[in-house]
Design a protein around this motif. Sequence first.
Motif, PDB file in Angstrom:
ATOM      1  N   CYS A   1      -3.059   6.237 -10.676  1.00  0.00           N
ATOM      2  CA  CYS A   1      -2.447   5.020 -10.132  1.00  0.00           C
ATOM      3  C   CYS A   1      -3.029   3.785 -10.812  1.00  0.00           C
ATOM      4  O   CYS A   1      -4.256   3.628 -10.871  1.00  0.00           O
TER       5      CYS A   1
ATOM      6  N   CYS B   1      -5.171   1.754  -7.875  1.00  0.00           N
ATOM      7  CA  CYS B   1      -6.387   2.237  -7.224  1.00  0.00           C
ATOM      8  C   CYS B   1      -7.046   3.411  -7.948  1.00  0.00           C
ATOM      9  O   CYS B   1      -8.115   3.872  -7.544  1.00  0.00           O
TER      10      CYS B   1
ATOM     11  N   VAL C   1       1.729   3.408  -4.180  1.00  0.00           N
ATOM     12  CA  VAL C   1       2.547   2.702  -5.153  1.00  0.00           C
ATOM     13  C   VAL C   1       3.251   3.695  -6.087  1.00  0.00           C
ATOM     14  O   VAL C   1       2.739   4.786  -6.362  1.00  0.00           O
TER      15      VAL C   1
ATOM     16  N   CYS D   1       1.467   7.268  -6.199  1.00  0.00           N
ATOM     17  CA  CYS D   1       0.056   7.368  -5.832  1.00  0.00           C
ATOM     18  C   CYS D   1      -0.087   8.213  -4.565  1.00  0.00           C
ATOM     19  O   CYS D   1       0.677   8.052  -3.615  1.00  0.00           O
TER      20      CYS D   1
ATOM     21  N   CYS E   1      -2.133   3.258  -0.388  1.00  0.00           N
ATOM     22  CA  CYS E   1      -1.630   2.585  -1.589  1.00  0.00           C
ATOM     23  C   CYS E   1      -0.146   2.940  -1.816  1.00  0.00           C
ATOM     24  O   CYS E   1       0.711   2.086  -1.748  1.00  0.00           O
TER      25      CYS E   1
ATOM     26  N   ASN F   1      -2.762   8.218  -2.663  1.00  0.00           N
ATOM     27  CA  ASN F   1      -3.618   7.527  -1.701  1.00  0.00           C
ATOM     28  C   ASN F   1      -2.706   6.887  -0.653  1.00  0.00           C
ATOM     29  O   ASN F   1      -1.915   6.000  -0.968  1.00  0.00           O
TER      30      ASN F   1
HETATM   31 ZN    ZN Z   1      -2.842   3.816  -5.717  1.00  0.00          ZN
END
Ligand code: ZN
Length: 261
Positions: free
Chosen positions: A165, A168, A150, A143, A148, A145
Amino acid sequence: MIQPPIDLSRARELLAQAPRIAVLTGAGISKPSGIPTFRDAPGPQANVKPITAMNMTLFRADPPAAWATHWPRVLAMRAAQPNGAHHLLSRLEAQIDARAVAHPETRDAYEFTLVTQNIDGLHQRAGTRQVIELHGTAHKAQCTNKTCKVSFELDVSLAPAVPLCPLCGTAGRPGVVWFGEQLHPVRARLAKSAFLYAHVALIIGTSAQVYPAAGYAQEARAWGTTLIEINPEETDLTRLCHLSLRVSAEEGLRALMDVTR
Ligand SMILES: [Zn+2]
Protein backbone atom coordinates in the motif's frame (compact mmCIF):
# COMPACT_ATOMS: atom_id res chain seq x y z
CA MET A 1 -47.84 -7.37 -17.75
CA ILE A 2 -45.76 -9.63 -19.99
CA GLN A 3 -44.46 -7.79 -23.06
CA PRO A 4 -44.48 -9.78 -26.27
CA PRO A 5 -41.22 -10.74 -27.98
CA ILE A 6 -39.80 -8.26 -30.50
CA ASP A 7 -37.96 -8.72 -33.79
CA LEU A 8 -34.60 -7.32 -34.84
CA SER A 9 -35.97 -4.26 -36.62
CA ARG A 10 -38.03 -3.26 -33.57
CA ALA A 11 -34.99 -3.82 -31.34
CA ARG A 12 -32.94 -1.52 -33.61
CA GLU A 13 -35.61 1.18 -33.38
CA LEU A 14 -35.77 0.94 -29.60
CA LEU A 15 -31.99 1.04 -29.25
CA ALA A 16 -31.74 4.02 -31.60
CA GLN A 17 -34.30 5.99 -29.57
CA ALA A 18 -33.98 4.85 -25.96
CA PRO A 19 -32.76 7.61 -23.63
CA ARG A 20 -31.58 5.12 -21.02
CA ILE A 21 -29.59 2.04 -21.88
CA ALA A 22 -28.02 -0.46 -19.51
CA VAL A 23 -25.62 -3.18 -20.59
CA LEU A 24 -24.41 -6.25 -18.73
CA THR A 25 -21.33 -7.99 -20.10
CA GLY A 26 -19.61 -11.22 -19.10
CA ALA A 27 -16.66 -13.33 -20.11
CA GLY A 28 -18.04 -14.01 -23.60
CA ILE A 29 -17.35 -10.46 -24.78
CA SER A 30 -13.64 -10.67 -23.92
CA LYS A 31 -13.04 -14.11 -25.38
CA PRO A 32 -12.02 -12.76 -28.85
CA SER A 33 -9.45 -10.61 -27.00
CA GLY A 34 -7.83 -13.78 -25.71
CA ILE A 35 -9.09 -13.56 -22.13
CA PRO A 36 -9.92 -17.14 -21.14
CA THR A 37 -13.33 -17.74 -19.63
CA PHE A 38 -13.55 -19.69 -16.42
CA ARG A 39 -15.25 -22.54 -18.23
CA ASP A 40 -12.45 -22.75 -20.80
CA ALA A 41 -9.81 -23.58 -18.22
CA PRO A 42 -7.84 -25.80 -18.47
CA GLY A 43 -6.85 -24.64 -21.92
CA PRO A 44 -3.91 -22.85 -23.49
CA GLN A 45 -3.56 -20.86 -20.27
CA ALA A 46 -4.17 -23.72 -17.87
CA ASN A 47 -1.24 -22.46 -15.81
CA VAL A 48 -3.35 -19.41 -14.95
CA LYS A 49 -5.57 -20.57 -12.15
CA PRO A 50 -9.08 -19.19 -12.07
CA ILE A 51 -9.39 -16.25 -9.75
CA THR A 52 -12.33 -17.83 -8.00
CA ALA A 53 -10.02 -20.47 -6.53
CA MET A 54 -8.65 -17.79 -4.20
CA ASN A 55 -10.19 -16.58 -0.95
CA MET A 56 -9.11 -14.39 1.95
CA THR A 57 -8.10 -17.33 4.18
CA LEU A 58 -5.77 -18.72 1.51
CA PHE A 59 -4.49 -15.23 0.78
CA ARG A 60 -3.61 -14.49 4.41
CA ALA A 61 -1.86 -17.85 4.74
CA ASP A 62 0.56 -17.02 1.93
CA PRO A 63 0.31 -13.62 0.17
CA PRO A 64 3.35 -14.23 -2.09
CA ALA A 65 1.82 -17.49 -3.36
CA ALA A 66 -1.51 -15.77 -3.94
CA TRP A 67 0.15 -13.01 -5.95
CA ALA A 68 2.23 -15.54 -7.88
CA THR A 69 -1.10 -16.99 -9.02
CA HIS A 70 -2.68 -13.60 -9.70
CA TRP A 71 0.11 -11.74 -11.54
CA PRO A 72 0.07 -13.88 -14.73
CA ARG A 73 -3.60 -13.05 -15.09
CA VAL A 74 -2.94 -9.35 -14.60
CA LEU A 75 -0.17 -9.41 -17.20
CA ALA A 76 -2.33 -11.34 -19.69
CA MET A 77 -5.06 -8.74 -19.30
CA ARG A 78 -2.60 -5.87 -19.76
CA ALA A 79 -1.39 -7.46 -22.97
CA ALA A 80 -4.92 -8.05 -24.32
CA GLN A 81 -6.60 -5.54 -26.65
CA PRO A 82 -10.27 -4.54 -26.71
CA ASN A 83 -12.15 -6.14 -29.62
CA GLY A 84 -14.88 -4.91 -31.95
CA ALA A 85 -17.64 -5.52 -29.41
CA HIS A 86 -15.91 -3.37 -26.77
CA HIS A 87 -15.51 -0.59 -29.36
CA LEU A 88 -19.16 -0.81 -30.47
CA LEU A 89 -20.35 -0.38 -26.88
CA SER A 90 -18.13 2.66 -26.52
CA ARG A 91 -19.75 4.01 -29.69
CA LEU A 92 -23.20 3.31 -28.22
CA GLU A 93 -22.33 5.36 -25.15
CA ALA A 94 -21.18 8.22 -27.40
CA GLN A 95 -24.53 8.04 -29.25
CA ILE A 96 -26.45 8.43 -25.99
CA ASP A 97 -24.24 11.37 -25.03
CA ALA A 98 -24.95 12.95 -28.43
CA ARG A 99 -28.70 12.47 -27.92
CA ALA A 100 -28.44 14.20 -24.54
CA VAL A 101 -26.59 17.15 -26.09
CA ALA A 102 -29.23 17.38 -28.84
CA HIS A 103 -32.00 17.56 -26.22
CA PRO A 104 -30.67 19.96 -23.56
CA GLU A 105 -34.13 20.44 -22.01
CA THR A 106 -34.33 16.76 -21.07
CA ARG A 107 -30.64 16.10 -20.78
CA ASP A 108 -30.89 14.30 -17.44
CA ALA A 109 -33.19 11.69 -18.96
CA TYR A 110 -30.29 10.21 -20.94
CA GLU A 111 -28.07 7.63 -19.39
CA PHE A 112 -25.77 4.85 -20.47
CA THR A 113 -24.46 2.41 -17.87
CA LEU A 114 -22.25 -0.53 -18.61
CA VAL A 115 -22.16 -3.17 -15.89
CA THR A 116 -19.50 -5.82 -16.33
CA GLN A 117 -18.63 -9.05 -14.58
CA ASN A 118 -15.21 -8.86 -16.23
CA ILE A 119 -12.09 -7.70 -14.41
CA ASP A 120 -9.98 -7.08 -17.52
CA GLY A 121 -10.57 -3.32 -17.93
CA LEU A 122 -11.12 -3.70 -21.71
CA HIS A 123 -14.32 -1.62 -21.76
CA GLN A 124 -12.49 1.40 -20.35
CA ARG A 125 -9.60 0.84 -22.75
CA ALA A 126 -12.12 0.94 -25.62
CA GLY A 127 -13.25 4.35 -24.33
CA THR A 128 -16.40 3.58 -22.34
CA ARG A 129 -16.65 5.89 -19.35
CA GLN A 130 -19.70 4.73 -17.37
CA VAL A 131 -18.47 1.30 -16.29
CA ILE A 132 -19.44 -0.51 -13.11
CA GLU A 133 -17.05 -3.37 -12.45
CA LEU A 134 -19.16 -5.73 -10.36
CA HIS A 135 -16.28 -8.07 -9.64
CA GLY A 136 -13.60 -5.40 -9.25
CA THR A 137 -10.55 -5.04 -11.47
CA ALA A 138 -7.35 -6.94 -12.14
CA HIS A 139 -5.52 -3.65 -12.55
CA LYS A 140 -5.72 -2.58 -8.92
CA ALA A 141 -4.88 -3.88 -5.49
CA GLN A 142 -6.53 -3.08 -2.21
CA CYS A 143 -4.78 -2.49 1.10
CA THR A 144 -5.56 -5.26 3.62
CA ASN A 145 -5.17 -2.91 6.60
CA LYS A 146 -8.77 -2.43 7.71
CA THR A 147 -8.17 1.10 8.89
CA CYS A 148 -6.72 2.06 5.49
CA LYS A 149 -8.43 -0.04 2.75
CA VAL A 150 -7.09 2.20 0.01
CA SER A 151 -7.33 0.91 -3.55
CA PHE A 152 -4.26 1.50 -5.72
CA GLU A 153 -3.03 0.88 -9.27
CA LEU A 154 -0.74 -2.10 -9.76
CA ASP A 155 2.79 -1.37 -10.92
CA VAL A 156 3.50 -4.28 -13.26
CA SER A 157 7.24 -3.72 -13.03
CA LEU A 158 6.96 -5.10 -9.46
CA ALA A 159 5.60 -8.50 -10.57
CA PRO A 160 5.71 -11.11 -9.06
CA ALA A 161 6.19 -9.30 -5.73
CA VAL A 162 3.39 -8.59 -3.27
CA PRO A 163 2.35 -4.96 -3.90
CA LEU A 164 2.48 -2.75 -0.83
CA CYS A 165 0.00 0.00 0.00
CA PRO A 166 1.45 3.42 -0.96
CA LEU A 167 -0.11 4.99 2.15
CA CYS A 168 0.62 2.56 4.98
CA GLY A 169 2.96 -0.08 3.52
CA THR A 170 0.66 -3.03 4.31
CA ALA A 171 0.38 -5.89 1.78
CA GLY A 172 -2.26 -5.31 -0.86
CA ARG A 173 -4.67 -7.97 -2.08
CA PRO A 174 -5.92 -8.27 -5.66
CA GLY A 175 -8.70 -5.76 -6.28
CA VAL A 176 -11.15 -8.41 -7.39
CA VAL A 177 -14.11 -10.04 -5.73
CA TRP A 178 -13.30 -13.61 -4.73
CA PHE A 179 -15.72 -16.49 -4.60
CA GLY A 180 -17.98 -16.18 -1.57
CA GLU A 181 -17.23 -12.47 -1.04
CA GLN A 182 -19.84 -9.74 -1.04
CA LEU A 183 -20.00 -7.42 -4.00
CA HIS A 184 -19.18 -3.80 -3.30
CA PRO A 185 -22.58 -2.59 -2.01
CA VAL A 186 -22.56 0.74 -3.84
CA ARG A 187 -21.55 -0.82 -7.16
CA ALA A 188 -24.25 -3.48 -6.79
CA ARG A 189 -26.93 -0.87 -6.03
CA LEU A 190 -25.95 1.36 -8.95
CA ALA A 191 -25.92 -1.60 -11.30
CA LYS A 192 -29.36 -2.71 -10.25
CA SER A 193 -30.92 0.72 -10.54
CA ALA A 194 -29.38 1.19 -13.99
CA PHE A 195 -31.23 -1.95 -15.08
CA LEU A 196 -34.53 -1.04 -13.47
CA TYR A 197 -34.60 2.45 -14.99
CA ALA A 198 -33.28 1.50 -18.42
CA HIS A 199 -35.62 1.49 -21.42
CA VAL A 200 -33.45 -1.12 -23.09
CA ALA A 201 -30.99 -3.50 -21.46
CA LEU A 202 -28.47 -5.57 -23.37
CA ILE A 203 -27.15 -8.78 -21.81
CA ILE A 204 -24.01 -9.81 -23.64
CA GLY A 205 -21.78 -12.84 -23.33
CA THR A 206 -23.00 -13.94 -19.92
CA SER A 207 -25.40 -16.53 -18.65
CA ALA A 208 -25.76 -14.20 -15.63
CA GLN A 209 -25.88 -17.20 -13.33
CA VAL A 210 -23.69 -15.27 -10.93
CA TYR A 211 -25.65 -13.48 -8.25
CA PRO A 212 -26.92 -10.78 -8.39
CA ALA A 213 -26.81 -10.30 -12.16
CA ALA A 214 -29.52 -12.90 -12.77
CA GLY A 215 -31.88 -10.91 -10.57
CA TYR A 216 -31.33 -7.68 -12.55
CA ALA A 217 -32.90 -9.12 -15.68
CA GLN A 218 -35.87 -10.53 -13.85
CA GLU A 219 -36.63 -7.33 -11.94
CA ALA A 220 -35.88 -5.06 -14.89
CA ARG A 221 -38.36 -6.96 -17.02
CA ALA A 222 -41.02 -6.48 -14.35
CA TRP A 223 -40.20 -2.75 -14.45
CA GLY A 224 -40.82 -2.56 -18.18
CA THR A 225 -37.24 -2.71 -19.47
CA THR A 226 -36.87 -4.31 -22.88
CA LEU A 227 -34.30 -7.09 -22.54
CA ILE A 228 -32.10 -8.09 -25.45
CA GLU A 229 -29.65 -10.95 -25.11
CA ILE A 230 -26.61 -11.57 -27.30
CA ASN A 231 -25.07 -14.97 -26.70
CA PRO A 232 -24.02 -17.78 -29.04
CA GLU A 233 -25.67 -20.19 -26.62
CA GLU A 234 -29.07 -20.32 -25.03
CA THR A 235 -28.98 -19.34 -21.34
CA ASP A 236 -31.31 -19.39 -18.36
CA LEU A 237 -32.16 -15.77 -19.21
CA THR A 238 -33.19 -16.44 -22.81
CA ARG A 239 -36.80 -17.12 -21.88
CA LEU A 240 -36.96 -13.77 -20.05
CA CYS A 241 -35.62 -11.73 -22.96
CA HIS A 242 -37.76 -9.98 -25.57
CA LEU A 243 -35.16 -10.82 -28.19
CA SER A 244 -32.26 -13.22 -28.05
CA LEU A 245 -29.58 -13.11 -30.76
CA ARG A 246 -27.69 -16.38 -31.00
CA VAL A 247 -24.45 -14.84 -32.33
CA SER A 248 -21.14 -13.43 -31.09
CA ALA A 249 -21.11 -10.14 -29.16
CA GLU A 250 -19.68 -8.20 -32.09
CA GLU A 251 -22.08 -9.67 -34.66
CA GLY A 252 -25.04 -9.02 -32.38
CA LEU A 253 -24.06 -5.41 -31.71
CA ARG A 254 -23.44 -4.77 -35.40
CA ALA A 255 -26.92 -6.08 -36.17
CA LEU A 256 -28.59 -4.06 -33.40
CA MET A 257 -26.69 -0.85 -34.11
CA ASP A 258 -27.02 -1.30 -37.87
CA VAL A 259 -23.26 -1.04 -38.33
CA THR A 260 -21.89 -2.74 -41.41
CA ARG A 261 -18.25 -2.02 -40.97
ZN1 ZN B 1 -2.90 0.99 3.42
